[in-house]
Scaffold this motif. Structure first.
Motif, PDB file in Angstrom:
ATOM      1  N   MET A   1       0.833  -1.211   0.000  1.00  0.00           N
ATOM      2  CA  MET A   1       0.000   0.000   0.000  1.00  0.00           C
ATOM      3  C   MET A   1       0.861   1.252   0.000  1.00  0.00           C
ATOM      4  O   MET A   1       0.718   2.138  -0.835  1.00  0.00           O
ATOM      5  N   ALA A   2       1.817   1.282   0.954  1.00  0.00           N
ATOM      6  CA  ALA A   2       2.667   2.478   1.035  1.00  0.00           C
ATOM      7  C   ALA A   2       3.481   2.636  -0.242  1.00  0.00           C
ATOM      8  O   ALA A   2       3.655   3.741  -0.751  1.00  0.00           O
ATOM      9  N   ILE A   3       3.964   1.504  -0.750  1.00  0.00           N
ATOM     10  CA  ILE A   3       4.748   1.560  -1.970  1.00  0.00           C
ATOM     11  C   ILE A   3       3.904   2.118  -3.108  1.00  0.00           C
ATOM     12  O   ILE A   3       4.322   2.986  -3.853  1.00  0.00           O
ATOM     13  N   ASN A   4       2.677   1.645  -3.187  1.00  0.00           N
ATOM     14  CA  ASN A   4       1.796   2.139  -4.224  1.00  0.00           C
ATOM     15  C   ASN A   4       1.505   3.626  -4.040  1.00  0.00           C
ATOM     16  O   ASN A   4       1.500   4.383  -5.006  1.00  0.00           O
ATOM     17  N   ALA A   5       1.320   4.052  -2.786  1.00  0.00           N
ATOM     18  CA  ALA A   5       1.028   5.468  -2.533  1.00  0.00           C
ATOM     19  C   ALA A   5       2.178   6.345  -3.016  1.00  0.00           C
ATOM     20  O   ALA A   5       1.961   7.409  -3.611  1.00  0.00           O
ATOM     21  N   ASP A   6       3.401   5.903  -2.764  1.00  0.00           N
ATOM     22  CA  ASP A   6       4.545   6.672  -3.244  1.00  0.00           C
ATOM     23  C   ASP A   6       4.573   6.720  -4.770  1.00  0.00           C
ATOM     24  O   ASP A   6       4.878   7.752  -5.365  1.00  0.00           O
TER      25      ASP A   6
ATOM     26  N   ALA B   1      -4.451   6.212  -8.878  1.00  0.00           N
ATOM     27  CA  ALA B   1      -4.125   5.215  -7.860  1.00  0.00           C
ATOM     28  C   ALA B   1      -4.417   3.794  -8.328  1.00  0.00           C
ATOM     29  O   ALA B   1      -3.803   2.839  -7.866  1.00  0.00           O
ATOM     30  N   ARG B   2      -5.355   3.630  -9.247  1.00  0.00           N
ATOM     31  CA  ARG B   2      -5.691   2.278  -9.718  1.00  0.00           C
ATOM     32  C   ARG B   2      -4.491   1.617 -10.383  1.00  0.00           C
ATOM     33  O   ARG B   2      -4.291   0.417 -10.268  1.00  0.00           O
ATOM     34  N   ASP B   3      -3.692   2.436 -11.119  1.00  0.00           N
ATOM     35  CA  ASP B   3      -2.543   1.856 -11.831  1.00  0.00           C
ATOM     36  C   ASP B   3      -1.583   2.981 -12.209  1.00  0.00           C
ATOM     37  O   ASP B   3      -1.580   3.452 -13.356  1.00  0.00           O
ATOM     38  N   PRO B   4      -0.792   3.448 -11.245  1.00  0.00           N
ATOM     39  CA  PRO B   4       0.026   4.637 -11.506  1.00  0.00           C
ATOM     40  C   PRO B   4       0.974   4.475 -12.696  1.00  0.00           C
ATOM     41  O   PRO B   4       1.098   5.375 -13.522  1.00  0.00           O
ATOM     42  N   ARG B   5       1.618   3.301 -12.783  1.00  0.00           N
ATOM     43  CA  ARG B   5       2.564   3.131 -13.889  1.00  0.00           C
ATOM     44  C   ARG B   5       1.838   3.086 -15.229  1.00  0.00           C
ATOM     45  O   ARG B   5       2.287   3.684 -16.214  1.00  0.00           O
ATOM     46  N   GLY B   6       0.729   2.371 -15.239  1.00  0.00           N
ATOM     47  CA  GLY B   6      -0.056   2.300 -16.482  1.00  0.00           C
ATOM     48  C   GLY B   6      -0.545   3.681 -16.903  1.00  0.00           C
ATOM     49  O   GLY B   6      -0.518   4.042 -18.083  1.00  0.00           O
TER      50      GLY B   6
ATOM     51  N   ALA C   1      -6.162  15.430  -1.612  1.00  0.00           N
ATOM     52  CA  ALA C   1      -6.295  15.432  -3.075  1.00  0.00           C
ATOM     53  C   ALA C   1      -4.928  15.492  -3.756  1.00  0.00           C
ATOM     54  O   ALA C   1      -4.720  14.894  -4.806  1.00  0.00           O
ATOM     55  N   ALA C   2      -3.988  16.196  -3.122  1.00  0.00           N
ATOM     56  CA  ALA C   2      -2.685  16.400  -3.757  1.00  0.00           C
ATOM     57  C   ALA C   2      -1.754  15.215  -3.571  1.00  0.00           C
ATOM     58  O   ALA C   2      -1.073  14.799  -4.516  1.00  0.00           O
ATOM     59  N   PHE C   3      -1.714  14.655  -2.362  1.00  0.00           N
ATOM     60  CA  PHE C   3      -0.684  13.655  -2.062  1.00  0.00           C
ATOM     61  C   PHE C   3      -1.256  12.311  -1.621  1.00  0.00           C
ATOM     62  O   PHE C   3      -0.513  11.330  -1.561  1.00  0.00           O
ATOM     63  N   GLY C   4      -2.529  12.270  -1.250  1.00  0.00           N
ATOM     64  CA  GLY C   4      -3.090  11.014  -0.760  1.00  0.00           C
ATOM     65  C   GLY C   4      -2.336  10.519   0.449  1.00  0.00           C
ATOM     66  O   GLY C   4      -1.811  11.319   1.242  1.00  0.00           O
ATOM     67  N   PRO C   5      -2.240   9.203   0.596  1.00  0.00           N
ATOM     68  CA  PRO C   5      -1.553   8.632   1.766  1.00  0.00           C
ATOM     69  C   PRO C   5      -0.042   8.870   1.747  1.00  0.00           C
ATOM     70  O   PRO C   5       0.626   8.579   2.739  1.00  0.00           O
ATOM     71  N   ALA C   6       0.490   9.398   0.645  1.00  0.00           N
ATOM     72  CA  ALA C   6       1.943   9.591   0.573  1.00  0.00           C
ATOM     73  C   ALA C   6       2.410  10.838   1.314  1.00  0.00           C
ATOM     74  O   ALA C   6       3.611  11.056   1.466  1.00  0.00           O
TER      75      ALA C   6
END
Lengths: 398, 468
Positions: free
Chosen positions: B1-6, B28-33, B432-437
């Motif tokens: 989760m944290a990794i995805n948030a970053d 957030a669903r697929d940041p790289r995609g 909205a800007a950073f989410g959990p990151a």
């Protein structure tokens, strides 16, 4: 919300933590700690209107308005009446005027002329170009443990004269309302925790602002209507440079010397500009007071203007012009010129004051005699086909 | 989760213009995609009417004509005498109507406002970042006067049009565009052996500026293996490409190739001789330069350093290889960059001021009513399209974090927040800007702020917002 700890921290920081992330002393063993400020007058200063060759028999015909009215300096030259501060410095032998000087540039484009003035490269603009003042910074002698000195540009972006490998910081007058200390303290706390580099930078920036907001010494200035304000930036440059830990090499520019119309030397546009410049020189003199004995201010421009007034009582782009050196170390109180004369046959291309002194040699002389730049570094700072010989005898009180 | 948030934060900050309202959830669903899909998108068009190159020439001529006429009128009024001036020069005009013509700065300001507006809402934010990068790679700076008339047309016709196309096409369009021809003096460059050069008897000659920068900045790079002879040959190849600004034009189009100033004959660049004469010669040389291995290395290096950061030689080498293998297919290079794991390291670069202005408008959902972006960018040290040198803006990771510049950012953020804080909730914007990151410290700093304005200022100045 009260935030006492951080507030105290920031206030303490303003007193003690101010630093240009560098210790730029050029001090040598003899205890000298020289400073150099280069002031560029952009647009082409009319040297004949600033330092008036009243002793030249052809001057009165070329400049009927200016034949009288200036303050006589010697048999040959008078100083424009708009410059009481400069006059006082000349009389105190803290100012030296040079006349009939020019760079190697012989065209008449501001853009190219300033490029040559600032880069001092043999031809106009090369790709990864650098300014001569930056190259001088790089070549500057420094003590064993001192890092490279950093320069200061009083400008929104680093001007050509200061571009290059040596680090340069910029400062410009405040555009927005200053943030309050509480806000700064909170942000500093956050940066301390998360981003030490931004913290260091913000602390220095805030301290600089505080320095700039202090009331300058002396009576408040009166604004002369119609006279541009050159004082704010001059006073700022002086205050930054006068700091014990301030930069030793700085550059700034004043615009608006392209006096094509109604320059009316003893009234008009040029008179007004020279008055504003004189205010600025006065502000430098007082602001740099404690370090004036270690400071040289060089006032230079890209080219001069036509000897004759044009149809609109102005002057067009010319060639040779005047330059100034001010400061405690300057061997001042005189006008240095190999006067070419103003007779039609003596003029460059029949229209401009003919150059008899290379401005680069003057500047190289300042670098060598004042900053202690090694002579061998001159070839890099002012590259030239034939080795440039720095002028001597400009610096050092007799 | 944290990794995805970053990864989500890196995606919107580095491969976008920061999160707009609601954007983070979609990413957030697929940041790289999301980022890879964005890498090959064509940019949207800035809103409003853009000045095209022909109109820019007309504005330039109108300005010159008006200035000349006003000078003549003043002379007549003064009687042309040498006596004391009867009047001071007229006061500075405040607008186009008083001035009698449109100033280049007005055109640039309009172009900037259109781009801030576009950045606020575009669904292709990575394309806008890439437009900024390639506009910097091919810097045509409005610091030299009249380029301002042409800069908007340049960015649209040379950069946006070819953003996901071939580097060779972007190179040709950029180098031969009126903005570049003016900026790097090709307009004044005359082949010594051309008809006009011969007639001028040495008074007009070759200007090496554009020839040098094409080799040094646009293609091979300073260490790319060319000589001064190549620079001179390149300058000769380019002679003729210009804008005819004579009062009476020879060709009503005015823009293009003028045979009367082109240096005739074959030229040798990098050891290859180009027999073509006329306009085809420049085209042929530029095509070859575009596929030179040094160009691949130089262009990839600049791209990586601008988009990701310094100190990544392996990534630079891989991008150069993609560039070379695909013959400068920019979409392929952009996609490869975003798909590379090394491009997703932690934030390192301080955002340049232009990205900061874009990102603030995007986060807030509309451009702040004040301060005007032109003024903001000047104060923060990056006046729009006005880089001080042909090399473009400084690009070091910390280049924009100098003390005075950073403090000015804070003061600017305070003014923006002063106008936008009412009706916004900085805590909601933080999510909205950073989410959990968002870091715990940033979250706490904003939650404990003294008031809404201070909270928003701190959000805009947070390390998460300042770096990418």
């Amino acid at each position: 919300m009260i935030h006492p700890f951080a507030r105290r921290a920031v206030l303490a920081g303003l007193g003690t933590l101010f630093a240009w992330a560098h210790m730029p002393r050029l001090a040598d063993a003899a205890g000298r700690d020289p400073r150099l400020l280069v002031v560029i007058l952009r647009g082409g200063l009319d040297g004949l209107g600033l330092i008036q060759p009243i002793g030249d028999p052809d001057y009165a015909a070329l400049r009927p308005q200016d034949a009288a009215g200036g303050t006589r300096l010697d048999e040959m030259f008078a100083l424009n009446a708009a410059m009481p501060n400069l006059l006082a410095m000349l009389r105190a032998r803290e100012a030296l005027a040079l006349h009939a000087v020019a760079t190697q540039y012989r065209g008449r484009s501001h853009f190219d002329g300033q490029d040559v003035l600032e880069t001092a490269l043999p031809s106009v603009t090369t790709g990864v170009r650098s300014g001569w003042l930056n190259r001088a910074l790089e070549a500057m002698p420094r003590g064993a443990r001192l890092p490279a000195p950093k320069g200061l540009a009083v400008a929104p972006v680093v001007p050509a004269i200061m571009q290059g490998r040596a680090p340069v910081e910029t400062w410009q007058p405040q555009t927005f309302r200053y943030s309050d200390d509480d806000l700064i303290a909170r942000l500093l706390d956050l940066y301390e925790a998360r981003d030490p580099k931004l913290a260091e930078s913000l602390r220095a920036g805030a301290a600089l602002d505080h320095l700039m907001q202090e009331v300058p010494p002396g009576a408040p200035r009166e604004r002369v209507p119609g006279r541009p304000d050159f004082v704010t930036e001059a006073a700022a440059a002086a205050r930054i440079m006068a700091r014990p830990d301030g930069p030793r090499i700085a550059a700034m520019g004043f615009n608006g010397w392209d006096t094509h119309a109604q320059q009316g030397t003893n009234r008009g546009v040029l008179y007004t500009r020279l008055g504003a410049l004189d205010d600025a020189l006065g502000a430098l003199r007082s602001g740099l007071g404690p370090v004036w004995g270690d400071t040289v201010v060089a006032v230079i421009t890209e080219f001069g203007r036509t000897a004759r007034l044009n149809g609109t009582n102005g002057t067009d782009h010319g060639t040779a012009t005047a330059a100034l050196l001010l400061g405690g170390p300057v061997r001042g109180g005189r006008v240095l010129a190999d006067w070419p004369g103003l007779a039609v046959g003596s003029l460059h291309e029949g229209r401009d004051l003919r150059p008899t002194m290379d401005l680069r040699a003057v500047l190289a002389g300042v670098l060598v005699e004042h900053l202690g730049l090694p002579e061998r570094a001159i070839a890099d700072t002012f590259p030239n086909e034939r080795a440039l010989r720095p002028m001597t005898g400009l610096i050092g009180r007799a | 989760m944290a990794i995805n948030a970053d990864a989500v934060l890196i995606a919107v900050q580095r491969f976008g213009l920061g999160a707009g309202p609601g954007e983070l959830a979609a990413v957030a669903r697929d940041p790289r995609g999301w980022a890879v899909a964005g890498a090959t998108r064509a940019p949207d068009a800035p809103p409003g009417e853009a000045t095209d190159a022909q109109e820019a020439v007309a504005l330039f001529l109108e300005r010159r004509e008006t200035v000349g006429r006003q000078a003549r009128e003043r002379t007549q009024m003064e009687g042309g005498g040498m006596g004391a001036p009867r009047s001071e020069p007229p006061p500075r005009p405040r607008n186009a109507a008083e001035r009698g013509f449109t100033a280049p700065g007005e055109v640039v300001e309009r172009d900037l406002l259109a781009r801030v507006s576009l950045a606020t809402t575009t669904q292709a934010p990575l394309a806008e970042r890439l437009v900024l990068h390639w506009s910097d790679h091919f810097t045509a700076s409005t610091a030299s006067g009249f380029v301002g008339y042409f800069a908007g047309a340049f960015e649209r016709d040379a950069i946006r049009t070819h953003l996901q196309g071939r580097f060779a096409d972007m190179l040709t369009a950029a180098v031969l565009h009126p903005a570049m021809l003016f900026y790097l003096d090709n307009n004044n460059s005359v082949g010594p052996g051309s008809p006009q050069g011969q007639r001028s008897r040495g008074r007009r000659g070759l200007n090496e500026n554009l020839g040098r920068e094409v080799l040094e900045l646009h293609t091979l790079g300073v260490d790319g293996g060319y000589t001064q002879d190549d620079v001179i040959a390149m300058a000769k190849v380019l002679t003729g490409w210009s804008v005819d600004i004579a009062p009476v034009a020879r060709d009503p189009q005015r823009i293009g190739f003028r045979p009367e100033v082109h240096e005739p004959g074959p030229k040798t660049v990098l050891g290859k001789t180009y027999p073509q004469d006329g306009p085809e010669q420049a085209m042929a040389v530029l095509r070859d330069l575009a596929r030179h291995p040094s160009t691949a290395r130089h262009a990839a290096r600049r791209l990586v350093r601008h988009m990701i950061g310094h100190g990544q030689p392996a990534l630079e080498a891989r991008m150069a290889e993609v560039f070379r293998r695909t013959d400068g297919d920019l979409a392929a290079v952009h996609r490869a960059l975003v798909a590379d794991a090394d491009a997703w390291g932690p934030p390192r670069k301080v955002r340049p001021p232009i990205e900061l202005v874009f990102a603030a408008a995007r986060l807030l959902g509309r451009p702040p009513p004040a301060p005007p972006p032109v003024r903001a960018l000047r104060a923060m040290g990056q006046p729009f399209w006005q880089a001080p040198v042909p090399k473009g803006w400084p690009d070091g990771d910390e280049a924009w974090a100098a003390p005075d510049a950073l403090k000015t950012r804070l003061d600017w953020s305070g003014e923006v927040a002063g106008r936008m804080a009412a009706g916004t909730d900085a805590r909601a914007l933080l999510t909205a800007a950073f989410g959990p990151a968002a870091s715990a410290e940033t979250r706490r700093t904003i939650e404990r702020a003294a008031d809404a304005r201070q909270a928003l200022t701190l959000l805009l100045m947070s390390p998460e917002f300042q770096r990418r």
